[in-house]
Scaffold this motif. Sequence first.
Motif, PDB file in Angstrom:
ATOM      1  N   UNK A   1       0.834  -1.208   0.000  1.00 49.06           N
ATOM      2  CA  UNK A   1       0.000   0.000   0.000  1.00 49.06           C
ATOM      3  C   UNK A   1       0.867   1.255   0.000  1.00 49.06           C
ATOM      4  N   UNK A   2       1.929   1.236   0.797  1.00 51.04           N
ATOM      5  CA  UNK A   2       2.833   2.389   0.837  1.00 51.04           C
ATOM      6  C   UNK A   2       3.521   2.595  -0.514  1.00 51.04           C
ATOM      7  N   UNK A   3       3.942   1.490  -1.130  1.00 46.72           N
ATOM      8  CA  UNK A   3       4.584   1.577  -2.445  1.00 46.72           C
ATOM      9  C   UNK A   3       3.596   2.114  -3.479  1.00 46.72           C
ATOM     10  N   UNK A   4       2.361   1.641  -3.406  1.00 45.93           N
ATOM     11  CA  UNK A   4       1.317   2.103  -4.326  1.00 45.93           C
ATOM     12  C   UNK A   4       1.082   3.594  -4.169  1.00 45.93           C
ATOM     13  N   UNK A   5       0.937   4.053  -2.941  1.00 47.22           N
ATOM     14  CA  UNK A   5       0.647   5.473  -2.704  1.00 47.22           C
ATOM     15  C   UNK A   5       1.780   6.375  -3.185  1.00 47.22           C
ATOM     16  N   UNK A   6       3.019   5.965  -2.905  1.00 46.05           N
ATOM     17  CA  UNK A   6       4.152   6.801  -3.284  1.00 46.05           C
ATOM     18  C   UNK A   6       4.359   6.807  -4.802  1.00 46.05           C
ATOM     19  N   UNK A   7       4.222   5.651  -5.426  1.00 45.87           N
ATOM     20  CA  UNK A   7       4.368   5.588  -6.880  1.00 45.87           C
ATOM     21  C   UNK A   7       3.254   6.378  -7.553  1.00 45.87           C
ATOM     22  N   UNK A   8       2.052   6.260  -7.047  1.00 41.11           N
ATOM     23  CA  UNK A   8       0.914   6.996  -7.610  1.00 41.11           C
ATOM     24  C   UNK A   8       1.116   8.505  -7.447  1.00 41.11           C
ATOM     25  N   UNK A   9       1.589   8.900  -6.264  1.00 38.06           N
ATOM     26  CA  UNK A   9       1.818  10.327  -6.013  1.00 38.06           C
ATOM     27  C   UNK A   9       2.831  10.895  -6.997  1.00 38.06           C
ATOM     28  N   UNK A  10       3.892  10.159  -7.234  1.00 33.53           N
ATOM     29  CA  UNK A  10       4.930  10.655  -8.135  1.00 33.53           C
ATOM     30  C   UNK A  10       4.442  10.745  -9.579  1.00 33.53           C
ATOM     31  N   UNK A  11       3.547   9.856  -9.952  1.00 34.98           N
ATOM     32  CA  UNK A  11       2.970   9.922 -11.301  1.00 34.98           C
ATOM     33  C   UNK A  11       2.047  11.128 -11.415  1.00 34.98           C
TER      34      UNK A  11
END
Length: 231
Positions: free
Chosen positions: A19-29
Amino acid sequence: MTASRVTVTSNPARRNTTELAYRELRRRIIESELTPGSYLLEQELGLMLGFSRTPIREAALRLQGEGLVQIVPRHGIRIVPTSISDIQHIYQVLMSLESTAAGLIAASKDADLAPLVQACETMTAAFERGDMLAWAEADEVFHETLVASCGNARLHAIVMNCRDQVHRVRRFTQMVKPHPQPLKSIQEHYAIIDAMRCGDAAKASGLYRAHRERGWRDQTSVLQQYGIQQA
């Protein structure tokens, strides 16, 4: 036999890491920190974000379902760009629904306009100290607060579903060129608030539509100036 069926994904710590990886990757996109159209390997993203390959892979699968990335065998993870024609269609939806929201607020007897005024004051303060990132964030707060205050939950849900793509293109154009008329945007916001305060639904709706149309023209101008067809 039952125990053999329990996968690693049932581990709460594993789910939390994904979930943390998803949120951070999504934020950067969404923030356009990752270049639209670029390819990145799982290992490369893992080193960049501080996660192992497994949560990166699972996050990428989730983001692929949202249309933000494309997993390409032997090439890695592609950051899917937004076409200008697609974002134009999204803006057409927003201009219609958000202007309707402005009219609904104006027609309301007990609308609280204080949060909208506060957003404008925050924009002004950010502009005066030269912090255009804070200005843009307060600008988005104004628009999101307006839609959230209209009293139509379905309208709000549809608009918020479009928000990320608009935010993404705005961030991209802001990195290419600063907003051309930040003070004019604030003035237009106050004019919309005044129309709402007077209970003039038609005027509030019309002013809001004109405001959004100008914003789209400004962004299109930047993209055309730099020959950008995707963002």
